[in-house]
Design an enzyme around this catalytic site. Structure first.
Site, PDB file in Angstrom:
ATOM      1  N   SER A  20      -1.638 -21.701 -12.743  1.00  0.00           N
ATOM      2  CA  SER A  20      -1.270 -20.551 -13.670  1.00  0.00           C
ATOM      3  C   SER A  20       0.183 -20.553 -13.910  1.00  0.00           C
ATOM      4  O   SER A  20       0.756 -20.265 -12.744  1.00  0.00           O
ATOM      5  CB  SER A  20      -1.812 -19.424 -13.201  1.00  0.00           C
ATOM      6  OG  SER A  20      -3.308 -19.445 -13.349  1.00  0.00           O
ATOM      7  N   LYS A  74       0.819 -21.004  -8.566  1.00  0.00           N
ATOM      8  CA  LYS A  74       1.546 -20.182  -9.566  1.00  0.00           C
ATOM      9  C   LYS A  74       2.728 -20.873  -9.788  1.00  0.00           C
ATOM     10  O   LYS A  74       3.647 -21.265  -8.946  1.00  0.00           O
ATOM     11  CB  LYS A  74       1.828 -18.896  -9.033  1.00  0.00           C
ATOM     12  CG  LYS A  74       2.262 -17.947 -10.083  1.00  0.00           C
ATOM     13  CD  LYS A  74       1.289 -17.341 -11.068  1.00  0.00           C
ATOM     14  CE  LYS A  74       1.849 -16.881 -12.438  1.00  0.00           C
ATOM     15  NZ  LYS A  74       0.753 -16.223 -13.203  1.00  0.00           N
TER      16      LYS A  74
END
Lengths: 363, 363, 363, 363
Positions: free
Chosen positions: A232, A162
């Site tokens: 992401s 992330k």
């Protein structure tokens, strides 16, 4: 060594923690064993998608109640990776990863699922999408591999990261200090941050070498990529969160992971090969799947198998949204439903237009 | 009887007629043989998608130059059906249908592709989505079947309809006459128009009976549907355009058509069954496909195979756009690319959440 | 010298030419006098907005019929500038500019509206947003000023430019030749193209000097700008189209133009000052307005008068769409309706966050 | 009687409570005095806008810490009304309302701001947009007026209601019980819920009479409306929340409220009249404004002052988003910035296409 459990929970809305509560209440999961949660939330998956931080906030508050910790402390203990965007048949859900000490004796000759986590420091806005993010991510990936007990890159099957993005405020802050971020377009910054993070994974695994990883390589030299990278971006973090998933002969659960690289966004064959590697056949095989994890993107050359696509010129729907709908549908058509983790924007994650796919299943 | 040819042409943009020009210039196609053109254009496929009428205008002007006719006259002679929306891997293209008298002797015992066209009268705004549209469409379908030489519904494999929608102006015009349209929501009117048209097809084929087809059945009684209906709504027409595709023992081309019904938006098995029916196997079989035609929709119960989807609550992207991306990707993953005709909004076209799929291939 | 007329025509849809046809049929306008048409079309105003080229195609075909010319020849004779995006209360319309030789004797001491047009050569994809586009635009602006008979920059009130953007295909073409465009993001390319074109206008007017106009200045040095520049990007051109509007003591119409610079997107006071300059007061004054032309943008620092705005982080609606809605509403609230020309993306056109506004009115 | 204070707090993101924390920490506001919070959050303002419930959750958790109450209990004590959508120049913020017993003696002959709150019961999905919602809302409005100490409708200046919408899940639940909701379109359900709630306000104030308020009147008979109604729909509630704002001779703060009805979305004159009523002149007058509250909508007849708008046919951006951008800009151009409360969808709230505007200012 580790004993890993992985449970997929449907979510009714971004703030829904009832599934996790029920899991804890039932005794199936102990709150203090939870080391990571990967979620698909039903926002746009782009810059102004607050469903990711909303879900993280509620999950951290929920675990905080059980662990008697402040939510902020929970976020330092557990790797939360929320990926926005459930276009098409994708179904919002969380995947909860628990880790306990190894249970009993490892099966002889059989590797099992293991995982580790790590966090980088916060990045300055001008570091995003550039060398600093590459190097810090590489270090964190290696730390997560050690945490997992993954001895070599051959046993590493999926690295989920992330990473942050640039907001108007962060851009303004950098400029106020005389530093120019890699782009002033907030949506485009997501691609830069994912790309640099993926190159960091490639550096950690040896898929790429440091001298090739100059700033200019990011989003330009598509030959540089990692076949296990899944990244992401989100507005909810300023640092990178890393989850390393792989196999170990000392891990003791019934779970295994395998991965392949999808050559393009509709490469159903790669999904099927992954199932075969895990020995999953027919309806019974599909039943043993815990979750599928993969990356999707609109091919940057504007074509899929020689046919023009229109995703990169669509000013109403960003290409990452299209890509998730596509690959989510392809995976769903193979595994039977859309409650799978498909994340958009696969820059340097597998070949241009394609991306890694991993499956966790009961052995 | 008829000799049909079907050619798929990539388009570079909605107004691009260079492919059609080249086809005519090469002698492959004679302009006066063209009876229908079905296109996928790269708009949003919803109310304000002007790429459909732009494409139609340019195609009609192009054919008009070759036929020495005004564009408006061409639109009365040729059935133009432009379907907007090339989400995901769908690739903009046109499918050109030509029809000449039968060439030589029909192959004994082998049915071949045939087609016919028809047009309804213009509809009043308040007729859209209601009984009048159902009945007029049914009559036009039967006329198109006669035009095609399709003797029975068993030989009918795909009925493509283009139908109008409600605009703010048309709604205001109806109200000025004291008539209330079926809905004041322009996007929702597309579903009503498609639904009533599909019920008209079901009436023509005998899949539904007139007494069941009251206004209230439209978009409510999902048990009523046609397994060969494919309907696209657009701002560019005020009447329905009908193309009936089927098989005839007297048709003489090398082309055949078959169809199946997809049970849901990810029913890849139905696509594969259609290929099998046509005897298409492996890469060589895929080479023989001329085009695939199918309908897609977000299941109205909010679930696909028991998993919640978020398409119906997405206020940023209409559900028909999601659905095209999904089914387009599934079909592409089977047939190898996205230059296929997938249209969104399958109300009463196949079961709720699913829709018909047809394949035209060289025998 | 010139006699200019300017007529605003509502359009019912992007392909609607009935208003222009009626104008010609009535004798109000002679087709051969038309030198420019500026339109607002109801697309998204971004990359995949085909309403601009659709409108241009239909207008060129319409004029071609009257002039007995091919549409392509019409596009070389008339400056068509279609600006997409009628967000909020903006109302689709065309503004038709005609030019004839001066009629009678110019009023002593009173300047009147004049205009000139020019075209640059086609640009290579890698020239867009860079020095080549700046310099070519500057030369074309000076040519248009000569064509208009505008002697000095003081008499120049509005320079409208239409410029190209980068598509996936154009980017791929450049890269195939080993050339890297200024950006690979198609939406962002619109801003670069507008920015470089505006700097070209600033160069032509003397508002900026050549040494300051390096590639790196585009979209970075906001102190460089033109107070008369209005630039719209579109997929329908590969060159720049220039319309120069100003005043001349030798022009003979009843029309005048004035302009001010809006300091931000809600600067209604600048609109009011422009009306005052033209002597327009009260309802009667508003009646004399032929059209208002202005530029709008989301302030790049993320704030309007100290308050945070969210336009730059909105991944569902591009900031140019927000900006047109805002400034269109502000202008409409002053002049009484939304049938005005407001175009989005004001990079180097007026100060950061603001833009020029011009009014043409009957003297 | 009451002493009311109203404070506007900027928010940095939907989950930001730092402003409220600072207000409490500074002693400016006591947590137990807070009776209502109205916020603008930066979601799409439509069905899948979770920023509203995210903001509510975080605010309730924040106040819960100070009040030592569970968040759910806080939501029963405080009226939270989050309105999504900060299109254009609108700036995310919260308006915090506190209420204490009257302080000192009311000024003779001078009315001051007062407010009351109330909640309805939860609605069944099939009650939304229909008579049940109208009547329950009317009762709650009267309860809130009593709570406020507003003696007559003449002293009532603004009634803010938060109401539920239909989700795919709620629609399915109703149908499972054999009940058909007013619409199956989730976005359209927002309009029905707002419309019925506004008619409930009209019933409470006497602006409409019960016999006229049949189900069929909702979204059809635009002559029925309330000039003080402001209703926002959201996924985060299943009941209606009511805040009644008005004036009382017994209230003791320095604050006053006044309202006017905007005749259309660009009616800047109505905003100026409201300022005049409150005696606000020039820059000093603007400084005294605490906040502006108003409703906006796309005129349902498709025109604003005789010019066609395109908001109702735009399938990429819902009309409520356009409308907020428009009226937000108009209000900002009058009061000097965009940190104002403008909510979209003004069905039966003022005349068709217009809506109420209220201003709270220091007397």
């Amino acid at each position: 060594m580790h004993h890993i459990d992985v449970i997929r929970i449907p979510s009714r809305s971004p703030g829904d923690t009832s599934g996790l509560e029920a899991l804890i209440a039932s005794g199936r999961v102990a709150a203090h064993d939870i080391v990571a949660v990967m979620g698909k939330t039903e926002g746009n998956g782009c810059v102004n998608d607050y469903t990711r931080e909303y879900a993280t906030s509620m999950l951290a508050a929920c675990l905080g109640r059980h662990l008697d910790m402040a939510p902020a402390a929970v976020e330092k203990r557990v790797a939360f990776v929320m990926s926005g965007g459930t276009e098409g048949v994708l179904s919002p859900h969380h995947t909860v990863f628990t880790r306990r000490p190894a249970q009993g004796t490892p099966a002889v000759g059989a590797k099992r699922l293991t995982l580790g986590i790590a966090f980088t420091r916060d990045f300055l806005p001008e570091e995003i999408g550039r060398r600093a993010q590459i190097e810090e991510t590489a270090a964190a990936v290696q730390q997560a591999m050690r945490d997992a007990g993954i001895a070599s890159s051959e046993d590493l099957h999926f690295v989920q990261v992330k990473c942050p993005l640039l907001t108007p405020g962060r851009i303004a802050a950098a400029r106020a200090r005389g530093c120019e971020p890699v782009t002033a377009d907030t949506y485009e910054s997501m691609g830069y941050s994912r790309g640099a993070s993926a190159l960091g994974i490639a550096l950690a695994t040896g898929e790429a070498a440091l001298p090739d990883l100059a700033d200019a390589a990011v989003l330009h030299d598509w030959s540089l990529c990692s076949g296990v990278a899944s990244v992401s971006a989100g507005i909810e973090v300023e640092h990178n969160v890393v989850i390393a998933l792989g196999m170990s002969a000392e891990a003791t659960s019934e779970l295994a992971i395998a991965h392949e690289v999808m050559n393009d966004a509709i490469d159903a064959a790669a999904v099927r090969r992954t199932l075969e590697t895990l020995g999953l056949h027919g309806a019974e095989g599909l039943e043993r799947i815990v979750n599928v994890f993969c990356k999707a993107e609109a091919s940057p050359d504007g074509q899929v198998r020689g046919m023009r696509h229109t995703m990169l010129g669509d000013s109403d729907i960003h290409s990452t949204r299209h890509a998730r709908a596509v690959t989510g549908a392809v995976v769903a058509s193979v595994v039977g439903h859309g409650m799978v983790y498909v994340s958009g924007g696969a820059e340097h994650q597998g070949p241009a237009g394609g991306g890694p796919v991993a499956v966790i299943a009961r052995a």
